[in-house]
Design an enzyme around this catalytic site. Structure first.
Site, PDB file in Angstrom:
ATOM      1  N   ASP A 173     -11.082   2.637   3.889  1.00  0.00           N
ATOM      2  CA  ASP A 173     -11.382   1.205   3.855  1.00  0.00           C
ATOM      3  C   ASP A 173     -12.895   0.960   3.769  1.00  0.00           C
ATOM      4  O   ASP A 173     -13.329  -0.141   3.414  1.00  0.00           O
ATOM      5  CB  ASP A 173     -10.868   0.548   5.154  1.00  0.00           C
ATOM      6  CG  ASP A 173      -9.737  -0.436   4.902  1.00  0.00           C
ATOM      7  OD1 ASP A 173      -9.441  -0.716   3.727  1.00  0.00           O
ATOM      8  OD2 ASP A 173      -9.164  -0.930   5.886  1.00  0.00           O
ATOM      9  N   LYS A 229       0.839  -1.209   0.000  1.00  0.00           N
ATOM     10  CA  LYS A 229       0.000   0.000   0.000  1.00  0.00           C
ATOM     11  C   LYS A 229       0.869   1.251   0.000  1.00  0.00           C
ATOM     12  O   LYS A 229       0.633   2.195  -0.756  1.00  0.00           O
ATOM     13  CB  LYS A 229      -0.942  -0.015   1.223  1.00  0.00           C
ATOM     14  CG  LYS A 229      -2.063  -1.046   1.095  1.00  0.00           C
ATOM     15  CD  LYS A 229      -2.797  -1.325   2.417  1.00  0.00           C
ATOM     16  CE  LYS A 229      -3.768  -2.500   2.239  1.00  0.00           C
ATOM     17  NZ  LYS A 229      -4.379  -2.964   3.499  1.00  0.00           N
ATOM     18  N   GLN A 244      -4.591  -1.670   9.817  1.00  0.00           N
ATOM     19  CA  GLN A 244      -4.507  -3.009   9.227  1.00  0.00           C
ATOM     20  C   GLN A 244      -5.060  -4.059  10.183  1.00  0.00           C
ATOM     21  O   GLN A 244      -4.683  -4.102  11.345  1.00  0.00           O
ATOM     22  CB  GLN A 244      -3.039  -3.316   8.866  1.00  0.00           C
ATOM     23  CG  GLN A 244      -2.835  -4.648   8.175  1.00  0.00           C
ATOM     24  CD  GLN A 244      -3.440  -4.666   6.768  1.00  0.00           C
ATOM     25  OE1 GLN A 244      -3.370  -3.698   6.022  1.00  0.00           O
ATOM     26  NE2 GLN A 244      -4.063  -5.783   6.410  1.00  0.00           N
TER      27      GLN A 244
END
Lengths: 305, 305
Positions: free
Chosen positions: B130, B63, B107
């Protein structure tokens, strides 16, 4: 609010009795209200009614009366259809900040010059007893338990559970994808613990009957009078009719009759259980609203200023 | 991010090419980033990585690299697995308040002593690239356009649209009801404009093959290696495989091989189009994350303090 505390109900003549279940829920809520009174809390619901739509006035009056019947505060704030967006948001802000108000509901539809989404988003999520704020919609889909589920779908799930309908592994077909019924209904039915295999059909669905005929549980919220007929139903299926449609009927003094989205007589021949209209799902909605308001009062902590 | 600006892609050998589409999205994002630079804005993504799970480290590294490749700021905030809930929330608060940070991602999975839901809820919804905050989940289901959709499901929809797959009226069967893929995927497919008839199947579904065999579009996110075989697929169906499973393979130097939830060879015989693993959906997720971050930067207004 789940039917777990009561024994299962048996359907007489295949009828799922919404009036019976609604009374049961209201009696449970009245008991919660008495317990809250002992802690010095009187649950309160404030309904904002804009304009003079007669149907809305009937719904709102019934909500206020039911609150009072159960020992809660019920108030209706009436505003003219000319109210501005800013004025309406200011009313919501005042209710958000009022510690005696535990549930806030803005009756839909609103006049066209008002942005309904913005009004719903302005309601404090922990006072949003209608369950329409995006954060409550999201919690419902994710499976987080501290939000509010919309009243009609939670009433439907209560009915299924009260009558001992097996949802786990069942094929549940929902007709309708509204934000008020179809989508939250699907969210409820797919959760772990309910465990239905869920299909959402709508106006763009090809060959609707192919889907309805494989449903073990068929939930119809399409808004079209008697669109589901007996030949579209799997023998033994449980049929839940969320529709409320007025159709012409010369034999009635009013000249009209209330029917659901399901052709009741032919459907009852085939189904194992079915909700009537009226006397079915409609009765559950206000009862679940009362349950949400009592829960809001029990949960509410400090008011953010 | 929709494929509308590009012409339709034709599948070679029935393969839906995730790598090709991901490059296309990244090139579109790089262009948006250049336009934002002219307004003095450099989109920035901050990823919080707790503990030392090697798979998480790989994802996060990828990412950060992709951000930088596209001209954005990418930072990884590494924290030990012993971090407290309060310390982690304080990091989220700091990122929420930092005007140079447009996207925040924590994460998953987090260590067991951390309440993941509370962490996700703490992220400002307009920085939640997200798309896991309840308010963004809710907006996705309601059909409000100003939230963020989770990256994997939006990548899948992008693929279908890029390859000109007819979604309106199509029977779309989704296997899996996770909050990360299955549920948001269903939310996307049922919306007006996409208009699929959507079924969500899961571990409690009876006779899974009966559902998969009627699917025009079959999306598999079950997390079980090669569970969908060719005989479970309707001839001509479009098959999207979201699975990523490592299985033993003595012919490989690593001793393992990456496979999806679909038995690729037998499925390709029957399907009209299919996503491979690797090279399919997996490539789309990071590309859509970059698109969400660029959009967050373009939309973000003042920072609430």
């Amino acid at each position: 609010m789940t039917p777990a505390a009561h024994g299962p109900v048996v359907a007489e003549n295949k009828i799922i009795d919404g009036a019976l279940l609604a009374e049961r829920i209201k009696s449970d809520v009245a008991e919660q209200v008495r317990a809250l009174e002992e802690r010095g809390i009187t649950p309160g619901l404030s309904v904002v009614l804009v304009g003079d739509d007669p149907a809305s006035a009937v719904y709102v009056g019934s909500k206020e009366r039911t609150c009072i019947e159960l020992g809660m505060h019920g108030e209706t704030i009436r505003q003219p259809a000319t109210i501005s967006q800013a004025e309406l948001l200011a009313i919501v802000d005042r209710l958000n900040d009022d510690p005696s108000v535990h549930g806030i509901l803005v009756q839909m539809p609103l006049p066209k010059h008002i942005d309904s989404d913005a009004v719903v988003r302005r309601i404090r999520p922990d006072k949003d007893v209608d369950g329409f704020h995006p954060v409550n919609v999201g919690k419902l889909l994710i499976g987080e338990k501290d939000g509010f589920a919309p009243c009609t779908p939670s009433g439907v799930l209560y009915m299924l559970q009260a009558y001992g309908v097996q949802t786990a592994g069942a094929d549940c077909v929902i007709i309708g994808r509204s934000n008020i019924v179809g989508k939250p209904m699907a969210s409820l039915m797919v959760q772990p613990g309910v465990d239905a295999t869920v299909t959402v059909c709508h106006s763009r669905t090809r060959d609707l009957a192919r889907h309805t005929r494989r449903a073990d549980i068929l939930i119809v919220a399409a808004g079209r009078a008697e669109m589901v007929t007996g030949d579209m139903i799997q023998p033994g299926a449980v049929v839940v009719d969320v529709g409320m449609n007025r159709i012409p009927d010369a034999t009635k003094r009013s000249g009209t009759r209330l029917v659901g989205d399901v052709a009741f007589a032919s459907a009852r021949e085939v189904a194992s259980m079915i909700t009537p209209v009226p006397g079915g799902v409609g009765k559950m909605t206000i009862a679940m609203l009362m349950a949400n308001t009592a829960r809001a009062a029990a949960q509410l902590r400090e008011v953010r200023s």
